[in-house]
Design an enzyme around this catalytic site. Structure first.
Site, PDB file in Angstrom:
ATOM      1  CB  SER A   8      -0.897   0.018   1.238  1.00  0.00           C
ATOM      2  OG  SER A   8      -1.629  -1.179   1.316  1.00  0.00           O
TER       3      SER A   8
HETATM    4  C1  LIG Z   1      -3.593  -4.181  -0.127  1.00  0.00           C
HETATM    5  S1  LIG Z   1      -2.921  -5.784   0.085  1.00  0.00           S
HETATM    6  C2  LIG Z   1      -2.118  -5.695   1.649  1.00  0.00           C
HETATM    7  C3  LIG Z   1      -1.078  -4.603   1.761  1.00  0.00           C
HETATM    8  C4  LIG Z   1      -0.125  -4.733   2.915  1.00  0.00           C
HETATM    9  N1  LIG Z   1      -0.771  -4.697   4.198  1.00  0.00           N
HETATM   10  C5  LIG Z   1       1.019  -3.721   2.882  1.00  0.00           C
HETATM   11  O1  LIG Z   1       2.017  -3.949   3.570  1.00  0.00           O
HETATM   12  O2  LIG Z   1       0.969  -2.722   2.190  1.00  0.00           O
HETATM   13  C6  LIG Z   1      -4.380  -6.748   0.473  1.00  0.00           C
HETATM   14  C7  LIG Z   1      -4.111  -8.233   0.723  1.00  0.00           C
HETATM   15  O3  LIG Z   1      -5.263  -8.789   1.358  1.00  0.00           O
HETATM   16  C8  LIG Z   1      -5.267 -10.171   1.065  1.00  0.00           C
HETATM   17  N2  LIG Z   1      -6.589 -10.743   1.402  1.00  0.00           N
HETATM   18  C9  LIG Z   1      -7.779 -10.579   0.756  1.00  0.00           C
HETATM   19  N3  LIG Z   1      -8.758 -11.285   1.357  1.00  0.00           N
HETATM   20  C10 LIG Z   1      -8.186 -11.902   2.427  1.00  0.00           C
HETATM   21  C11 LIG Z   1      -8.681 -12.782   3.455  1.00  0.00           C
HETATM   22  N4  LIG Z   1      -9.962 -13.160   3.501  1.00  0.00           N
HETATM   23  N5  LIG Z   1      -7.815 -13.236   4.384  1.00  0.00           N
HETATM   24  C12 LIG Z   1      -6.507 -12.860   4.356  1.00  0.00           C
HETATM   25  N6  LIG Z   1      -5.999 -12.039   3.416  1.00  0.00           N
HETATM   26  C13 LIG Z   1      -6.798 -11.561   2.461  1.00  0.00           C
HETATM   27  C14 LIG Z   1      -4.916 -10.215  -0.422  1.00  0.00           C
HETATM   28  O4  LIG Z   1      -4.408 -11.480  -0.788  1.00  0.00           O
HETATM   29  C15 LIG Z   1      -3.868  -9.083  -0.520  1.00  0.00           C
HETATM   30  O5  LIG Z   1      -2.566  -9.593  -0.505  1.00  0.00           O
END
Ligand SMILES: C[S@@+](CC[C@H](N)C(=O)[O-])C[C@H]1O[C@@H](n2cnc3c(N)ncnc32)[C@H](O)[C@@H]1O
Length: 192
Positions: free
Chosen positions: A76
């Protein structure tokens, strides 16, 4: 990484953080000192290998997994992360959605007696986060591959759960995993 690259990454990082601090000040929501310290310390370039240091500090999201024209995962944008961290208080922290970078920032904020667990549903994402966290010296962040709609570690409670994936509702597991006075930070979509 040679000395020149290190210096320029640090300079670019400080310029980016100066802007984030200024913008928060201007909005009347001053950035907390511990959040600012973490942003100035964590080398974002190590969480997006292959991206130039200039782009690493352009303060934009970087897509890290894309399939069939869909963005599946990203690291992000720091200003978005800063907004969320500014509202996040806690020592034992669960991050939902793993890019690695935010988990490293949370590890700094949690302090020496704190802990950070980051969970992602996608194994490619957790493998990547693990490798980047290790390379940046954050081996004590726990990385778990699981669906965060459900409890992550049986009986474990966190005083901060920070959700980094857009959500339409709040699964009961999130509330159940919080301590009594814990904080949940979630980018909740309401009425679209
Ligand atoms: C925007 S990214 C995370 C960015 C991160 N926190 C950073 O360091 O910038 C969103 C993530 O959420 C994960 N995700 C989506 N649904 C999810 C779920 N039900 N459980 C765990 N992770 C999930 C996706 O695989 C994706 O990698």
């Amino acid at each position: 990484m040679n000395a020149d690259t290190t210096t320029s990454a640090e300079e670019l990082r400080n310029v980016m953080v100066d802007k984030i601090v200024e913008e928060h000040q201007w909005r009347g929501l001053p950035l907390r000192a511990d959040v600012e310290r973490a942003l100035r310390k964590v080398p974002r370039e190590l969480f997006i290998p292959g991206v130039s240091v200039e782009d690493a500090y352009a303060d934009t999201a970087v897509i890290t997994k894309r399939e069939n024209n869909m963005n599946l995962s990203s690291v992000s944008a720091p200003n978005v992360i800063a907004d969320m961290l500014n509202q996040a208080h806690g020592q034992h922290i669960l991050e939902i959605g793993s890019g690695g970078y935010n988990a490293a920032l949370l590890r700094e904020i949690a302090g020496p007696n704190g802990s950070v667990t980051t969970v992602d549903i996608d194994e490619d994402v957790t493998d990547r986060a693990r490798a980047c966290l290790d390379a940046a010296g954050y081996s004590d962040v726990k990385v778990v591959c699981a669906d965060a709609e459900f409890e992550i570690e049986s009986g474990r409670r966190y005083d901060l759960i920070i959700v980094t994936v857009g959500s339409w509702d709040i699964p009961t597991a999130w509330v159940d995993q919080l301590t009594n006075d814990g904080t949940l930070v979630v980018p909740l979509r309401t009425l679209g």
